[in-house]
Design a protein around this motif. Structure first.
Motif: not given
Length: 104
Positions: A29-32, A9-10, A97-98, A91-94
């Motif tokens: 690794a997931l970053y914000r 979940e974001i 909310g995920k 690449p990422v996408k939302i």
């Protein structure tokens, strides 16, 4: 063929933070960042194979917890020794909310 993998979940990734995500035999690794944008890289430092999720996020930089090398997680570019090799980015996408990452 590229595949989108559902990760977390974001809201599980705090602003200017990183979390670990394991899928199969791989670690990511997931970053914000401070703007709320999300990114994904391979989960281990290219220098000593340490988990980057234990590192420190500063802007768009992850600092490895072992030797303090730095990587720009938006591009994968090595920014400070002892890290000399770029890290793989994904690449990422939302959606809903995920956070999803695209893997090969």
């Amino acid at each position: 063929m590229a595949t989108w993998i559902e990760t977390v979940e974001i809201d599980e990734i705090d602003t200017e933070d990183v979390v670990r995500f394991d899928h199969g035999d791989e670690t990511y690794a997931l970053y914000r960042n401070a703007k709320g944008d999300c990114f994904a890289t391979a989960g281990h430092c290219t220098h000593e194979k340490v988990h980057l999720a234990d590192g420190l996020v500063m802007g768009n930089i992850i600092e490895c917890p072992k030797h303090n090398g730095r990587i720009d997680f938006t591009t994968g570019e090595a920014k400070r020794a002892p890290i000399c090799e770029a890290i793989k980015t994904y690449p990422v996408k939302i959606e809903g909310g995920k956070l999803f990452i695209q893997i090969d």
